[in-house]
Design a protein around this motif. Structure first.
Motif, PDB file in Angstrom:
ATOM      1  N   PRO A   1       0.850  -1.196   0.000  1.00 13.43           N
ATOM      2  CA  PRO A   1       0.000   0.000   0.000  1.00 13.43           C
ATOM      3  C   PRO A   1       0.885   1.244   0.000  1.00 13.43           C
ATOM      4  O   PRO A   1       1.968   1.232   0.578  1.00 13.43           O
ATOM      5  CB  PRO A   1      -0.780  -0.121   1.316  1.00 13.43           C
ATOM      6  CG  PRO A   1      -0.604  -1.543   1.756  1.00 13.43           C
ATOM      7  CD  PRO A   1       0.701  -1.995   1.228  1.00 13.43           C
ATOM      8  N   ALA A   2       0.409   2.314  -0.656  1.00 14.44           N
ATOM      9  CA  ALA A   2       1.223   3.530  -0.747  1.00 14.44           C
ATOM     10  C   ALA A   2       1.020   4.399   0.494  1.00 14.44           C
ATOM     11  O   ALA A   2      -0.064   4.420   1.087  1.00 14.44           O
ATOM     12  CB  ALA A   2       0.846   4.309  -2.001  1.00 14.44           C
ATOM     13  N   ARG A   3       2.059   5.132   0.875  1.00 15.37           N
ATOM     14  CA  ARG A   3       1.955   6.064   1.995  1.00 15.37           C
ATOM     15  C   ARG A   3       2.035   7.512   1.512  1.00 15.37           C
ATOM     16  O   ARG A   3       1.975   8.425   2.310  1.00 15.37           O
ATOM     17  CB  ARG A   3       3.077   5.795   3.013  1.00 15.37           C
ATOM     18  CG  ARG A   3       2.914   4.438   3.700  1.00 15.37           C
ATOM     19  CD  ARG A   3       3.885   4.274   4.835  1.00 15.37           C
ATOM     20  NE  ARG A   3       5.279   4.300   4.367  1.00 15.37           N
ATOM     21  CZ  ARG A   3       6.323   4.141   5.178  1.00 15.37           C
ATOM     22  NH1 ARG A   3       6.145   3.994   6.477  1.00 15.37           N
ATOM     23  NH2 ARG A   3       7.550   4.144   4.695  1.00 15.37           N
TER      24      ARG A   3
ATOM     25  N   ASP B   1       0.004  11.430  -3.413  1.00 16.76           N
ATOM     26  CA  ASP B   1       0.017  11.487  -4.881  1.00 16.76           C
ATOM     27  C   ASP B   1      -0.023  10.096  -5.491  1.00 16.76           C
ATOM     28  O   ASP B   1      -0.697   9.872  -6.503  1.00 16.76           O
ATOM     29  CB  ASP B   1       1.260  12.235  -5.365  1.00 16.76           C
ATOM     30  CG  ASP B   1       1.192  13.726  -5.052  1.00 16.76           C
ATOM     31  OD1 ASP B   1       0.085  14.212  -4.741  1.00 16.76           O
ATOM     32  OD2 ASP B   1       2.252  14.389  -5.107  1.00 16.76           O
ATOM     33  N   ARG B   2       0.705   9.174  -4.873  1.00 13.56           N
ATOM     34  CA  ARG B   2       0.724   7.798  -5.396  1.00 13.56           C
ATOM     35  C   ARG B   2      -0.641   7.137  -5.234  1.00 13.56           C
ATOM     36  O   ARG B   2      -1.124   6.441  -6.136  1.00 13.56           O
ATOM     37  CB  ARG B   2       1.794   6.981  -4.659  1.00 13.56           C
ATOM     38  CG  ARG B   2       1.985   5.582  -5.206  1.00 13.56           C
ATOM     39  CD  ARG B   2       2.650   5.616  -6.555  1.00 13.56           C
ATOM     40  NE  ARG B   2       2.870   4.260  -7.066  1.00 13.56           N
ATOM     41  CZ  ARG B   2       2.459   3.843  -8.247  1.00 13.56           C
ATOM     42  NH1 ARG B   2       1.807   4.649  -9.061  1.00 13.56           N
ATOM     43  NH2 ARG B   2       2.709   2.615  -8.641  1.00 13.56           N
TER      44      ARG B   2
ATOM     45  N   GLN C   1      -5.925   5.522  -7.587  1.00 14.31           N
ATOM     46  CA  GLN C   1      -7.380   5.725  -7.590  1.00 14.31           C
ATOM     47  C   GLN C   1      -7.885   6.105  -8.979  1.00 14.31           C
ATOM     48  O   GLN C   1      -8.937   5.640  -9.418  1.00 14.31           O
ATOM     49  CB  GLN C   1      -7.749   6.848  -6.616  1.00 14.31           C
ATOM     50  CG  GLN C   1      -7.974   6.412  -5.195  1.00 14.31           C
ATOM     51  CD  GLN C   1      -8.572   7.532  -4.365  1.00 14.31           C
ATOM     52  OE1 GLN C   1      -8.864   8.606  -4.883  1.00 14.31           O
ATOM     53  NE2 GLN C   1      -8.757   7.269  -3.096  1.00 14.31           N
ATOM     54  N   GLU C   2      -7.122   6.971  -9.655  1.00 14.87           N
ATOM     55  CA  GLU C   2      -7.522   7.420 -10.983  1.00 14.87           C
ATOM     56  C   GLU C   2      -7.594   6.237 -11.947  1.00 14.87           C
ATOM     57  O   GLU C   2      -8.494   6.159 -12.797  1.00 14.87           O
ATOM     58  CB  GLU C   2      -6.535   8.466 -11.490  1.00 14.87           C
ATOM     59  CG  GLU C   2      -7.016   9.267 -12.686  1.00 14.87           C
ATOM     60  CD  GLU C   2      -8.278  10.066 -12.387  1.00 14.87           C
ATOM     61  OE1 GLU C   2      -9.141  10.119 -13.275  1.00 14.87           O
ATOM     62  OE2 GLU C   2      -8.400  10.602 -11.261  1.00 14.87           O
TER      63      GLU C   2
ATOM     64  N   VAL D   1      -4.226   1.201  -0.976  1.00 13.43           N
ATOM     65  CA  VAL D   1      -3.862   0.354  -2.112  1.00 13.43           C
ATOM     66  C   VAL D   1      -4.214   1.058  -3.415  1.00 13.43           C
ATOM     67  O   VAL D   1      -3.572   0.859  -4.447  1.00 13.43           O
ATOM     68  CB  VAL D   1      -4.587  -1.010  -2.008  1.00 13.43           C
ATOM     69  CG1 VAL D   1      -4.599  -1.737  -3.332  1.00 13.43           C
ATOM     70  CG2 VAL D   1      -3.922  -1.881  -0.946  1.00 13.43           C
ATOM     71  N   GLY D   2      -5.248   1.912  -3.358  1.00 11.20           N
ATOM     72  CA  GLY D   2      -5.725   2.589  -4.555  1.00 11.20           C
ATOM     73  C   GLY D   2      -7.096   2.114  -4.972  1.00 11.20           C
ATOM     74  O   GLY D   2      -7.604   2.500  -6.025  1.00 11.20           O
TER      75      GLY D   2
END
Length: 389
Positions: free
Chosen positions: A16-18, A21-22, A27-28, A343-344
């Protein structure tokens, strides 16, 4: 839909990102599919049974690629143009990024298409790799080797006419090669130039100088044919190896498309929502659900819950209640929402605002089976009852 997508999903879930922006970038990508059912459907069809290019490139890079592995590369490249058409028909920053990252491998694809047979052998030594028409010299060698049957029949007819032995036959086995077989009742009619090769219970087998020459021609053509095919195979493998960077790029794009298509499909099917990601310490969930417990229950049986925490006024909630009251379910659904968001993915809630976290702690029962509604205490009582019975 693909093995590559499954591996990409496992890799994503491990990291998972912290960085906000990532997370927003992921998400996009998920949103591209969550908000477009036609795109999900079309891409699912494009990716269904897509060859595992990623695994094959591992074999290619280590020098262990076999003919069938080149066939996997060919089959994958055959399907890339349709994938590109799907991307070109859509807009959006994520779609454009994928489209630009998908390399043009049409030259290599055309080469493999023209060179490789539809059905390929396990090893290069078996032959049957190169398609007829690709190399005229190889076609000639194959013709010479393949004419063996016709040559045998012609020789058999000539020898029957010459000796007057109607049941004379020319045969072949792997140990002795080609032979002329005459039954014992006709042995006195065998010509002087017949050389005895093998004695059977009811017949004798012979060779002649002509038969030896025929066998040598067929064998030489067959050996040279296999050698030529092996050389072609090695050249094709080197050609693939020369473009392995671009092939890896193609495999990565396919894996990502499949990964985010799956996240979008889940979000749409399960009615998840896109969370708002912040860098403060808010955690606001409205009508949050535990995705697995919800699926295990009958439709509508799961009661959603809210959660409202922030770093100033309300840092801690104390959850109390009887055994089997749903405390662990609530704790874990909050943790899962935070995890999925970073995770997004979309999250199982009606609305969510989630501040970035760097770790998640949650109370986990020692032996509960929460998806079937069994707490640790309940499981222990079941085990005790089984022992007592």
């Amino acid at each position: 839909e693909t093995s590559m997508g499954a591996r990409a999903l496992r890799a994503l879930l491990r990291k998972p990102a912290r960085e906000r922006d990532r997370v927003l970038e992921r998400q996009e990508r998920t949103a591209c599919f969550a908000e477009s059912a036609p795109l999900r459907t079309e891409l699912s069809e494009r990716l269904h049974r897509f060859p595992d290019l990623e695994r094959t490139l591992g074999l290619l890079g280590s020098g262990r690629a076999a003919p069938r592995d080149l066939g996997v590369v060919r089959d994958a490249l055959r399907r890339l143009p349709a994938l590109r058409l799907t991307l070109e028909a859509r807009t959006g920053s994520a779609i454009v990024a994928w489209r630009e990252a998908l390399p043009d491998l049409s030259t290599l694809g055309a080469l493999l298409e023209s060179a490789l047979m539809d059905e390929l052998p396990l090893t290069a030594a078996q032959g049957g790799i190169i398609r007829p028409g690709f190399d005229p010299e190889l076609d000639q060698l194959r013709s010479e080797a393949g004419d063996g049957r016709d040559q045998v029949l012609a020789l058999e007819s000539r020898e029957r006419a010459r000796t007057g032995i109607g049941n004379l036959k020319v045969g072949y086995n792997r140990v002795f090669g080609y032979y002329i077989e005459i039954t014992r009742s006709q042995l006195q009619r065998a010509p002087d130039d017949y050389i005895r090769k093998q004695t059977l219970a009811g017949a004798e087998r012979y060779v002649t100088p002509e038969l030896k020459r025929m066998e040598e021609r067929i064998e030489a053509a067959s050996v040279e044919s296999r050698r030529s095919e092996a050389a072609h195979f090695h050249r094709l493998r080197e050609r693939c190896l020369a473009t392995i960077g671009a092939l890896h790029d193609a495999a990565r794009v396919v894996a990502e498309l499949d990964l985010y298509r799956a996240l979008g499909e889940t979000a749409a099917r399960e009615r998840w929502t896109r969370p708002t990601i912040t860098e403060d310490r808010r955690l606001l969930l409205r009508q949050a659900r535990h995705p697995m417990v919800e699926r295990a229950l009958d439709g509508g049986a799961f009661v959603p819950n809210d959660c409202a925490l922030d770093g100033d006024a309300e840092q801690i909630w104390l959850i109390t209640g009887p055994n089997m009251g749903g405390k662990s379910t609530f704790l874990r659904q909050v943790g899962l929402a935070v995890y999925l968001a970073q995770v997004g993915s979309y999250v199982p809630a009606a609305a969510a605002t989630i501040g970035l976290a760097d770790r998640i702690f949650t109370r986990v029962g020692a032996s509960d089976q929460i998806a079937r509604g069994a707490s640790t205490f309940f499981v222990e009582m079941e085990e005790t009852a089984t022992i007592l019975r």
